[in-house]
Design a protein around this motif. Sequence first.
Motif, short mmCIF file in Angstrom:
data_model
loop_
_atom_site.label_atom_id
_atom_site.label_comp_id
_atom_site.label_asym_id
_atom_site.label_seq_id
_atom_site.Cartn_x
_atom_site.Cartn_y
_atom_site.Cartn_z
N GLU A 132 0.82 -1.20 0.00
CA GLU A 132 0.00 0.00 0.00
C GLU A 132 0.87 1.27 0.00
O GLU A 132 0.57 2.23 -0.72
CB GLU A 132 -0.92 -0.01 1.22
N ARG A 133 1.95 1.26 0.75
CA ARG A 133 2.85 2.41 0.77
C ARG A 133 3.48 2.63 -0.61
O ARG A 133 3.56 3.75 -1.10
CB ARG A 133 3.96 2.22 1.81
N VAL A 134 3.92 1.55 -1.24
CA VAL A 134 4.51 1.65 -2.58
C VAL A 134 3.45 2.12 -3.57
O VAL A 134 3.70 3.00 -4.40
CB VAL A 134 5.13 0.30 -3.03
N PHE A 135 2.27 1.54 -3.48
CA PHE A 135 1.16 1.94 -4.35
C PHE A 135 0.92 3.44 -4.25
O PHE A 135 0.78 4.13 -5.26
CB PHE A 135 -0.11 1.17 -3.97
N ASN A 136 0.88 3.95 -3.03
CA ASN A 136 0.63 5.37 -2.83
C ASN A 136 1.74 6.24 -3.42
O ASN A 136 1.47 7.36 -3.89
CB ASN A 136 0.42 5.68 -1.35
N GLN A 137 2.97 5.73 -3.42
CA GLN A 137 4.07 6.45 -4.06
C GLN A 137 3.87 6.48 -5.59
O GLN A 137 4.16 7.48 -6.22
CB GLN A 137 5.42 5.80 -3.72
N PHE A 138 3.42 5.38 -6.15
CA PHE A 138 3.19 5.29 -7.59
C PHE A 138 2.00 6.17 -8.01
O PHE A 138 1.99 6.70 -9.11
CB PHE A 138 2.92 3.85 -8.01
N ASP A 139 1.01 6.26 -7.15
CA ASP A 139 -0.22 7.00 -7.46
C ASP A 139 0.02 8.50 -7.25
O ASP A 139 -0.40 9.09 -6.26
CB ASP A 139 -1.35 6.49 -6.55
N GLU A 140 0.67 9.12 -8.22
CA GLU A 140 1.10 10.51 -8.10
C GLU A 140 -0.06 11.50 -7.90
O GLU A 140 0.07 12.45 -7.15
CB GLU A 140 1.89 10.94 -9.33
N ASN A 141 -1.17 11.28 -8.59
CA ASN A 141 -2.27 12.23 -8.48
C ASN A 141 -3.24 11.90 -7.34
O ASN A 141 -4.22 12.61 -7.14
CB ASN A 141 -3.01 12.37 -9.82
N GLY A 142 -2.99 10.82 -6.61
CA GLY A 142 -3.79 10.49 -5.42
C GLY A 142 -5.22 10.06 -5.71
O GLY A 142 -6.07 10.14 -4.82
N ASP A 143 -5.48 9.55 -6.91
CA ASP A 143 -6.85 9.16 -7.24
C ASP A 143 -7.18 7.71 -6.85
O ASP A 143 -8.27 7.21 -7.12
CB ASP A 143 -7.15 9.38 -8.73
N GLY A 144 -6.22 7.02 -6.22
CA GLY A 144 -6.47 5.65 -5.80
C GLY A 144 -6.27 4.64 -6.92
O GLY A 144 -6.63 3.47 -6.78
N LYS A 145 -5.72 5.08 -8.03
CA LYS A 145 -5.48 4.22 -9.19
C LYS A 145 -4.10 4.55 -9.76
O LYS A 145 -3.61 5.67 -9.64
CB LYS A 145 -6.53 4.47 -10.28
N ILE A 146 -3.51 3.57 -10.42
CA ILE A 146 -2.23 3.79 -11.09
C ILE A 146 -2.47 3.69 -12.59
O ILE A 146 -2.97 2.68 -13.08
CB ILE A 146 -1.17 2.76 -10.64
N SER A 147 -2.08 4.75 -13.28
CA SER A 147 -2.23 4.78 -14.74
C SER A 147 -0.98 4.18 -15.38
O SER A 147 0.05 4.03 -14.74
CB SER A 147 -2.38 6.24 -15.20
N PRO A 148 -1.07 3.87 -16.68
CA PRO A 148 0.13 3.38 -17.38
C PRO A 148 1.31 4.35 -17.28
O PRO A 148 2.44 3.94 -17.08
CB PRO A 148 -0.35 3.20 -18.82
N CYS A 149 1.03 5.64 -17.39
CA CYS A 149 2.11 6.64 -17.30
C CYS A 149 2.74 6.64 -15.90
O CYS A 149 3.97 6.73 -15.78
CB CYS A 149 1.58 8.04 -17.61
N GLU A 150 1.92 6.54 -14.86
CA GLU A 150 2.45 6.49 -13.50
C GLU A 150 3.28 5.23 -13.28
O GLU A 150 4.36 5.28 -12.68
CB GLU A 150 1.30 6.54 -12.47
N LEU A 151 2.80 4.11 -13.80
CA LEU A 151 3.53 2.85 -13.66
C LEU A 151 4.87 2.94 -14.38
O LEU A 151 5.91 2.58 -13.82
CB LEU A 151 2.70 1.68 -14.20
#
Length: 145
Positions: free
Chosen positions: A8-27
């Motif tokens: 969850e901590r790593v996910f939150n770092q990847f989720d730059e815009n804080g929308d609770g989702k990771i986009s291809p660009c963020e990944l």
Amino acid sequence: MDKYRQYERVFNQFDENGDGKISPCELQKCVGLIGGVMSLEEAEAAILSMDSDEDGLLCLEDFVKLVEEAGEEEKANDLKEAFRMYEMDGSGCITPKSLKRMLSRLGESKTIDECKLMVAYFDINGDGQLSFDEFKVMMSFDLCL
């Protein structure tokens, strides 16, 4: 801290815009930040393969599945490489002789009879050598000790 919280901590770092989702660009960007290389197409394909709600984005649960599957794939690749080191002669199997040779390189002296016993212990089909599947069993047993 349990593994899920770490994810969850790593996910939150990847989720730059804080929308609770990771986009291809963020990944793609985050994989680059940790030293990896991933094209946008590879990021899109990775997300597509794990996207449970088909919105083109990864939720936390999808992300956990992606990370765990990548870890399993890496373990499998490491195991295949280790197998190739032990089988040495290109036969596709580990023989007592090739086992003895590799153990010797690792600084562990075993007789050919000791190597035969080691092979026999995990030789499921009784052919006197270890296939990759038998090697996986042996390595999983070794990791449990």
